[in-house]
Design a protein around this motif. Structure first.
Motif, PDB file in Angstrom:
ATOM      1  N   ARG A  49       0.805  -1.060   0.009  1.00  0.00           N
ATOM      2  CA  ARG A  49       0.050   0.139   0.114  1.00  0.00           C
ATOM      3  C   ARG A  49       0.985   1.251   0.109  1.00  0.00           C
ATOM      4  O   ARG A  49       0.429   2.405  -0.875  1.00  0.00           O
ATOM      5  CB  ARG A  49      -0.796  -0.072   1.171  1.00  0.00           C
ATOM      6  CG  ARG A  49      -2.081  -0.928   1.258  1.00  0.00           C
ATOM      7  CD  ARG A  49      -2.477  -1.332   2.576  1.00  0.00           C
ATOM      8  NE  ARG A  49      -2.799  -0.205   3.312  1.00  0.00           N
ATOM      9  CZ  ARG A  49      -3.146  -0.047   4.707  1.00  0.00           C
ATOM     10  NH1 ARG A  49      -2.984  -1.374   5.463  1.00  0.00           N
ATOM     11  NH2 ARG A  49      -3.428   0.832   5.322  1.00  0.00           N
ATOM     12  N   GLN A  50       1.935   1.312   0.784  1.00  0.00           N
ATOM     13  CA  GLN A  50       2.963   2.351   0.785  1.00  0.00           C
ATOM     14  C   GLN A  50       3.526   2.642  -0.678  1.00  0.00           C
ATOM     15  O   GLN A  50       3.546   3.698  -1.211  1.00  0.00           O
ATOM     16  CB  GLN A  50       4.087   2.236   1.638  1.00  0.00           C
ATOM     17  CG  GLN A  50       3.628   1.979   3.172  1.00  0.00           C
ATOM     18  CD  GLN A  50       4.671   2.001   4.028  1.00  0.00           C
ATOM     19  OE1 GLN A  50       4.901   0.806   4.750  1.00  0.00           O
ATOM     20  NE2 GLN A  50       5.504   2.828   4.726  1.00  0.00           N
ATOM     21  N   LEU A  51       3.918   1.420  -1.161  1.00  0.00           N
ATOM     22  CA  LEU A  51       4.538   1.739  -2.669  1.00  0.00           C
ATOM     23  C   LEU A  51       3.514   2.166  -3.612  1.00  0.00           C
ATOM     24  O   LEU A  51       4.091   2.377  -4.845  1.00  0.00           O
ATOM     25  CB  LEU A  51       4.974   0.335  -2.934  1.00  0.00           C
ATOM     26  CG  LEU A  51       6.601  -0.211  -2.166  1.00  0.00           C
ATOM     27  CD1 LEU A  51       7.012  -1.398  -2.698  1.00  0.00           C
ATOM     28  CD2 LEU A  51       7.763   0.998  -2.459  1.00  0.00           C
ATOM     29  N   SER A  52       2.141   1.692  -3.776  1.00  0.00           N
ATOM     30  CA  SER A  52       1.219   1.830  -4.485  1.00  0.00           C
ATOM     31  C   SER A  52       0.966   3.482  -5.003  1.00  0.00           C
ATOM     32  O   SER A  52       0.424   3.740  -5.985  1.00  0.00           O
ATOM     33  CB  SER A  52      -0.153   1.441  -4.217  1.00  0.00           C
ATOM     34  OG  SER A  52      -0.736   2.331  -2.899  1.00  0.00           O
ATOM     35  N   VAL A  53       1.492   4.414  -3.871  1.00  0.00           N
ATOM     36  CA  VAL A  53       1.400   5.775  -4.382  1.00  0.00           C
ATOM     37  C   VAL A  53       2.564   6.283  -5.164  1.00  0.00           C
ATOM     38  O   VAL A  53       2.794   7.539  -5.221  1.00  0.00           O
ATOM     39  CB  VAL A  53       1.080   6.697  -3.257  1.00  0.00           C
ATOM     40  CG1 VAL A  53      -0.101   6.359  -2.410  1.00  0.00           C
ATOM     41  CG2 VAL A  53       2.376   6.465  -1.959  1.00  0.00           C
ATOM     42  N   CYS A  54       3.645   5.399  -5.225  1.00  0.00           N
ATOM     43  CA  CYS A  54       4.849   5.846  -5.994  1.00  0.00           C
ATOM     44  C   CYS A  54       4.818   5.706  -7.249  1.00  0.00           C
ATOM     45  O   CYS A  54       3.561   5.064  -7.908  1.00  0.00           O
ATOM     46  CB  CYS A  54       5.988   5.052  -5.352  1.00  0.00           C
ATOM     47  SG  CYS A  54       6.547   5.029  -3.666  1.00  0.00           S
ATOM     48  N   ASP A  55       5.825   6.015  -8.193  1.00  0.00           N
ATOM     49  CA  ASP A  55       5.784   5.949  -9.430  1.00  0.00           C
ATOM     50  C   ASP A  55       6.165   4.680 -10.347  1.00  0.00           C
ATOM     51  O   ASP A  55       6.793   4.534 -11.340  1.00  0.00           O
ATOM     52  CB  ASP A  55       6.557   6.944 -10.237  1.00  0.00           C
ATOM     53  CG  ASP A  55       8.138   6.786  -9.642  1.00  0.00           C
ATOM     54  OD1 ASP A  55       8.253   6.110  -8.921  1.00  0.00           O
ATOM     55  OD2 ASP A  55       8.970   7.478 -10.192  1.00  0.00           O
ATOM     56  N   PHE A  56       5.571   3.517  -9.447  1.00  0.00           N
ATOM     57  CA  PHE A  56       5.991   2.155 -10.038  1.00  0.00           C
ATOM     58  C   PHE A  56       4.564   1.750 -10.708  1.00  0.00           C
ATOM     59  O   PHE A  56       3.589   2.007 -10.591  1.00  0.00           O
ATOM     60  CB  PHE A  56       6.112   1.136  -8.945  1.00  0.00           C
ATOM     61  CG  PHE A  56       7.339   1.413  -8.193  1.00  0.00           C
ATOM     62  CD1 PHE A  56       8.611   1.486  -8.849  1.00  0.00           C
ATOM     63  CD2 PHE A  56       7.513   1.719  -6.711  1.00  0.00           C
ATOM     64  CE1 PHE A  56       9.898   1.900  -8.197  1.00  0.00           C
ATOM     65  CE2 PHE A  56       8.796   1.762  -5.938  1.00  0.00           C
ATOM     66  CZ  PHE A  56       9.960   1.769  -6.872  1.00  0.00           C
ATOM     67  N   SER A  57       4.919   1.027 -11.849  1.00  0.00           N
ATOM     68  CA  SER A  57       3.719   0.401 -12.700  1.00  0.00           C
ATOM     69  C   SER A  57       3.072  -0.717 -11.965  1.00  0.00           C
ATOM     70  O   SER A  57       3.884  -1.040 -10.886  1.00  0.00           O
ATOM     71  CB  SER A  57       4.191   0.042 -14.038  1.00  0.00           C
ATOM     72  OG  SER A  57       5.233  -1.130 -13.728  1.00  0.00           O
ATOM     73  N   PRO A  58       1.899  -1.032 -12.223  1.00  0.00           N
ATOM     74  CA  PRO A  58       1.261  -2.208 -11.395  1.00  0.00           C
ATOM     75  C   PRO A  58       2.160  -3.520 -11.476  1.00  0.00           C
ATOM     76  O   PRO A  58       1.825  -4.164 -10.468  1.00  0.00           O
ATOM     77  CB  PRO A  58       0.282  -2.250 -12.348  1.00  0.00           C
ATOM     78  CG  PRO A  58      -0.401  -0.846 -12.893  1.00  0.00           C
ATOM     79  CD  PRO A  58       1.264  -0.386 -13.215  1.00  0.00           C
TER      80      PRO A  58
END
Length: 313
Positions: free
Chosen positions: A100-109
């Motif tokens: 959940r923390q990483l989901s707001v970063c600029d990483f693709s799904p």
């Protein structure tokens, strides 16, 4: 909208560490929601978030796992990742929070889905148990002596399930289990085979410890383990409903330690080489796509069968 991170029950949703971390979606099991409702629920998540990453640990009821696969098949979508991560319940909840923390970063799904396997290696999950008689999921040797001591009302065992299984018998000097008496109670005083007990090996990096109490009255996790592991913080959470079944006893205090800092999680994932899935085209890290489960490289072609007939000149 960020990629949706989903779990299968509300007790696997840990509080957000900051106001930027989104909550987790809860995919309700068959006994709580019928198939039509599940299709509507999942379809709405996809419409809002685009992609859905769900943790599907092997200890879930079979009906719940089948429902998840059925929904994905009926929706005929490749935007749902069902990740089979084998962690205890509290460790699973901790991993979900990190995603959940990483989901707001600029990483693709695709990166977020394949990062789950990477991050799981940095989660230290275990429990303080009052009995190891039914400890079947942790691959540690439980000798006859430990089984016999499990019948003692004051027995306590420190068990680390992940990343390296470890079991130690904790000593008892009388009184309430886990309560301090003379400054020595709760400290390792005897191993499972009579030798000196060893504190479960801790992480060599900064972590935050989350623990949850079952029916075992003990302060050992917060008073002894947390200082020994030099954790940055300690938080108590309600015990997940699946924890007693996973650990084989109601007499437990479950714990899980993991990296709390988003910047460290980001650097850890970003440092891994990115590849493109040869099947669905999504980005990935590691050796397998989180969405379609295709391996990074095609399996080697099998050699042609040797001819049994002898060639004649």
């Amino acid at each position: 909208m960020p990629t949706a991170i989903a779990v299968t029950s509300t007790d696997l949703v840990l509080p957000a560490p900051d106001r930027h971390t989104p909550g987790a979606a809860v995919l309700h099991p068959p006994e709580q929601l019928d198939l039509e409702g599940a299709l509507t629920e999942t379809g709405a998540l996809l419409e809002r978030h685009g992609h859905l990453v769900a943790l599907v640990p092997p200890w879930l009821p079979r009906s719940t796992v089948q429902r998840l696969h059925t929904v994905r098949a009926i929706l005929e979508t490749d935007r749902i990742a069902l990740l089979g991560i084998d962690l205890p319940p509290l460790g699973t909840a901790l991993l979900a929070r990190q995603l959940r923390q990483l989901s707001v970063c600029d990483f693709s799904p695709g990166i977020i889905a394949s990062a789950a396997r990477l991050l799981s290696h940095y989660i230290y999950a275990g429990a303080l148990l009052g009995s190891v008689a039914k400890l079947d999921r942790v691959r540690v040797p439980v000798g006859l002596g430990a089984h016999a001591r499990s019948w003692s009302p004051s027995a306590q065992f420190a068990v680390l399930a992940h990343p390296t299984p470890h079991l130690a018998k904790l000593g008892s000097s009388g009184g309430s289990p886990g309560k301090s008496r003379g400054g020595s109670h709760g400290k390792p005083q005897g191993g499972p085979h009579g030798g000196p007990a060893v504190m479960p090996p801790g992480p060599g990096f900064a972590t935050h410890l989350t623990f949850a109490r079952g029916q075992l009255a003990s302060d050992w996790v917060a008073a002894e383990l947390a200082p020994a592991w030099q954790v940055q913080g300690v938080m108590e959470n309600p015990l997940p409903a699946g924890s007693p079944g996973w650990w084989g006893t109601q007499k437990l205090v479950e714990f899980a330690a993991g990296i709390p800092d988003l910047s460290v999680l980001y650097q850890l994932v970003a440092s891994v080489r990115r590849e493109e899935c040869r099947w669905c085209g999504l980005e990935l890290i590691g050796d397998r796509c989180g969405f379609c489960a295709a391996p990074l490289t095609a399996p080697p072609a099998a050699p042609p069968p040797a001819s049994t007939a002898r060639s004649r000149p």
